[in-house]
Structures are given as C-alpha cells and as structure tokens.
Design a protein around this motif. Sequence first.
Motif, PDB file in Angstrom:
ATOM      1  N   PHE A  35      68.341  21.444  12.343  1.00  0.00           N
ATOM      2  CA  PHE A  35      68.947  22.767  12.284  1.00  0.00           C
ATOM      3  C   PHE A  35      70.466  22.647  12.156  1.00  0.00           C
ATOM      4  CE2 PHE A  35      65.192  25.004  14.003  1.00  0.00           C
ATOM      5  CZ  PHE A  35      64.539  23.981  14.674  1.00  0.00           C
ATOM      6  N   TYR A  37      73.489  25.314  13.279  1.00  0.00           N
ATOM      7  CA  TYR A  37      73.830  26.573  13.925  1.00  0.00           C
ATOM      8  C   TYR A  37      75.325  26.826  13.762  1.00  0.00           C
ATOM      9  CZ  TYR A  37      69.347  27.139  16.294  1.00  0.00           C
ATOM     10  OH  TYR A  37      68.010  27.335  16.574  1.00  0.00           O
ATOM     11  N   SER A  42      82.672  34.534  19.396  1.00  0.00           N
ATOM     12  CA  SER A  42      81.830  35.259  20.356  1.00  0.00           C
ATOM     13  C   SER A  42      80.886  34.321  21.115  1.00  0.00           C
ATOM     14  CB  SER A  42      80.998  36.315  19.621  1.00  0.00           C
ATOM     15  OG  SER A  42      80.053  35.688  18.768  1.00  0.00           O
ATOM     16  N   ARG A  43      80.740  33.107  20.605  1.00  0.00           N
ATOM     17  CA  ARG A  43      79.906  32.037  21.194  1.00  0.00           C
ATOM     18  C   ARG A  43      78.407  32.283  21.042  1.00  0.00           C
ATOM     19  NH1 ARG A  43      82.262  29.644  26.694  1.00  0.00           N
ATOM     20  NH2 ARG A  43      80.976  27.900  26.022  1.00  0.00           N
ATOM     21  N   GLN A  44      78.045  33.271  20.233  1.00  0.00           N
ATOM     22  CA  GLN A  44      76.625  33.444  19.926  1.00  0.00           C
ATOM     23  C   GLN A  44      76.163  32.288  19.036  1.00  0.00           C
ATOM     24  OE1 GLN A  44      75.832  37.271  18.247  1.00  0.00           O
ATOM     25  NE2 GLN A  44      73.624  36.996  18.224  1.00  0.00           N
ATOM     26  N   MET A  45      74.918  31.875  19.193  1.00  0.00           N
ATOM     27  CA  MET A  45      74.347  30.796  18.380  1.00  0.00           C
ATOM     28  C   MET A  45      73.572  31.432  17.236  1.00  0.00           C
ATOM     29  SD  MET A  45      75.286  27.963  19.738  1.00  0.00           S
ATOM     30  CE  MET A  45      74.179  26.695  19.172  1.00  0.00           C
ATOM     31  N   LEU A  47      71.549  30.863  13.703  1.00  0.00           N
ATOM     32  CA  LEU A  47      70.874  29.881  12.857  1.00  0.00           C
ATOM     33  C   LEU A  47      71.359  30.013  11.415  1.00  0.00           C
ATOM     34  CD1 LEU A  47      68.675  27.700  12.506  1.00  0.00           C
ATOM     35  CD2 LEU A  47      67.066  29.573  12.041  1.00  0.00           C
ATOM     36  N   ARG A  50      67.363  25.625   8.434  1.00  0.00           N
ATOM     37  CA  ARG A  50      66.399  24.765   9.129  1.00  0.00           C
ATOM     38  C   ARG A  50      65.674  23.907   8.108  1.00  0.00           C
ATOM     39  NH1 ARG A  50      61.049  25.467   9.998  1.00  0.00           N
ATOM     40  NH2 ARG A  50      61.150  27.544   9.133  1.00  0.00           N
ATOM     41  N   LEU A 102      65.816  21.217  21.710  1.00  0.00           N
ATOM     42  CA  LEU A 102      66.852  20.875  20.741  1.00  0.00           C
ATOM     43  C   LEU A 102      67.890  19.952  21.377  1.00  0.00           C
ATOM     44  CD1 LEU A 102      67.564  24.244  18.903  1.00  0.00           C
ATOM     45  CD2 LEU A 102      65.843  22.505  18.442  1.00  0.00           C
TER      46      LEU A 102
ATOM     47  N   TYR B  33      63.342  28.385  27.012  1.00  0.00           N
ATOM     48  CA  TYR B  33      64.320  27.336  27.274  1.00  0.00           C
ATOM     49  C   TYR B  33      65.592  27.920  27.888  1.00  0.00           C
ATOM     50  CZ  TYR B  33      61.512  25.354  23.453  1.00  0.00           C
ATOM     51  OH  TYR B  33      60.476  24.944  22.648  1.00  0.00           O
ATOM     52  N   PHE B  91      72.586  29.763  27.716  1.00  0.00           N
ATOM     53  CA  PHE B  91      71.794  30.374  26.652  1.00  0.00           C
ATOM     54  C   PHE B  91      70.310  30.272  26.980  1.00  0.00           C
ATOM     55  CE2 PHE B  91      74.968  31.214  23.505  1.00  0.00           C
ATOM     56  CZ  PHE B  91      75.927  30.221  23.634  1.00  0.00           C
ATOM     57  N   TYR B 102      62.777  29.635  16.291  1.00  0.00           N
ATOM     58  CA  TYR B 102      63.571  29.313  17.483  1.00  0.00           C
ATOM     59  C   TYR B 102      64.715  30.300  17.533  1.00  0.00           C
ATOM     60  CZ  TYR B 102      64.404  25.502  20.876  1.00  0.00           C
ATOM     61  OH  TYR B 102      64.507  24.738  22.004  1.00  0.00           O
ATOM     62  N   PHE B 104      67.864  32.153  19.846  1.00  0.00           N
ATOM     63  CA  PHE B 104      68.744  32.135  21.009  1.00  0.00           C
ATOM     64  C   PHE B 104      69.168  33.554  21.386  1.00  0.00           C
ATOM     65  CE2 PHE B 104      70.005  27.808  22.080  1.00  0.00           C
ATOM     66  CZ  PHE B 104      69.484  27.093  21.019  1.00  0.00           C
ATOM     67  N   SER B 106      72.227  35.895  23.264  1.00  0.00           N
ATOM     68  CA  SER B 106      73.682  35.901  23.043  1.00  0.00           C
ATOM     69  C   SER B 106      74.451  35.251  24.185  1.00  0.00           C
ATOM     70  CB  SER B 106      74.176  37.319  22.808  1.00  0.00           C
ATOM     71  OG  SER B 106      73.747  38.161  23.860  1.00  0.00           O
TER      72      SER B 106
END
Lengths: 114, 113
Positions: A35, A37, A42-45, A47, A50, A102, B33, B91, B102, B104, B106
Amino acid sequence: AQTVTQSQPEMSVQEAETVTLSCTYDTSESDYYLFWYKQPPSRQMILVIRQEAYKQQNATENRFSVNFQKAAKSFSLKISDSQLGDAAMYFCARGGGSNYKLTFGKGTLLTMNP
Amino acid sequence: EPEVTQTPSHQVTQMGQEVILRCVPISNHLYFYWYRQILGQKVEFLVSFYNNEISEKSEIFDDQFSVERPDGSNFTLKIRSTKLEDSAMYFCASSPGGGYGYTFGSGTRLTVV
C-alpha cells in the motif's frame, strides 16, 4: 523482523512534473499486499494505491502508479502531473499474515517547489 | 462510502489517568486494529482483534493497554495509567480480511500532560 524501508526522507517536485517515491520491503510470506498511504497535515491516513503481490500487473489510480518488482522486493510510487494538493507525507506499507496487519515505512515528505 | 469513526478527535489527560479511545468500525468488517503514531514518526501496529479476541499484539501493547468490543459495534482501546510517552495519534482501522477494504479512521490525538 519484516521491515519496510523508505530511503528518501524528503522529496520535492514542481507542479505538473513527475516524481517517484521509493520503497523496499522484507517478507517471508508468499501472499501479501502493498500500500501507499498519503498523510496530509490533518494526519488522516488516505489510501492512495494498493497492489496484490500475486498480481504481476502494476496498479494504477489516475495520476498514481506503482512499479512493483517482486523479486527485488521493491514498490515505488510514481505521481504524474503533480498538483499542489499532492504535498503530504507518503507512507509505504506491507500487509500480510493471518491478521493482515500493516507494517509501515518511516515515510517520505513530498513538498512542492514554487 | 462507509467510514471508520473515531471519538474523540483530541483528548488531553493527566499523567496516570485512564483513557478510553472509541472507534466504530465498518459494520461488515471482521478484523479490527489499533495503530499508534508518535509525532514525526512512523505508524506502528499495536493490536489486531478478530472473532472477539486479540489475534496479535506488538511489544508496545503491554499490560497498560486493553481492547474491547463490548456491544458488537464499538471497538475501544483503554490505556490504564497514561504516561507522557503515550502522547501520540491513535488510529483505528478495520478490514473484511484478505488485504481488501482496509480503512482507517481519522484518528484520536492523545496528549498526556
């Protein structure tokens, strides 16, 4: 330990240009997933793309594509026609095992040149 | 598009206090997770949860941490006695399995003072 290595702590690119972010990984599993990312301030993950390890064809999502070299355990991300909104931290990750957890690399900070 | 929801978005707590971080995974997902990211560092796996029990945990996930899925929808991470070094972004993620879907949340930014 099964690790993911991103050798470029920081990269910069000019708008509309192409940039490639590197990633190598270590694994003893035959079935795994890779993956990329994106993490903005904002620190959001988020995607980006993949890739299933059993597929030889490189994944593509619009301006984002990968170069997956299974034998070399390499998984680079190419961003074409870079835009200002692409500026962010990019993490490479490998998923696998019975729990699909992960393992992340340390990240590459992509900045835009003015 | 289904989302993983985390609350609160930011929590400040005093050292030694207990905190509970909450997550609502995607409803038909089977794997859950928790990951942690200390500011400026990489994202680290804490624990995975499947079939109502912990399926794997990292060395970070010591006795001060616990997880629960109390009601079939919420998935919580409890930190019993917080330390300064627990300050991080936490997270939650969920997956149907097989590396697909998969997703996540925020994140919850935990600050221990």
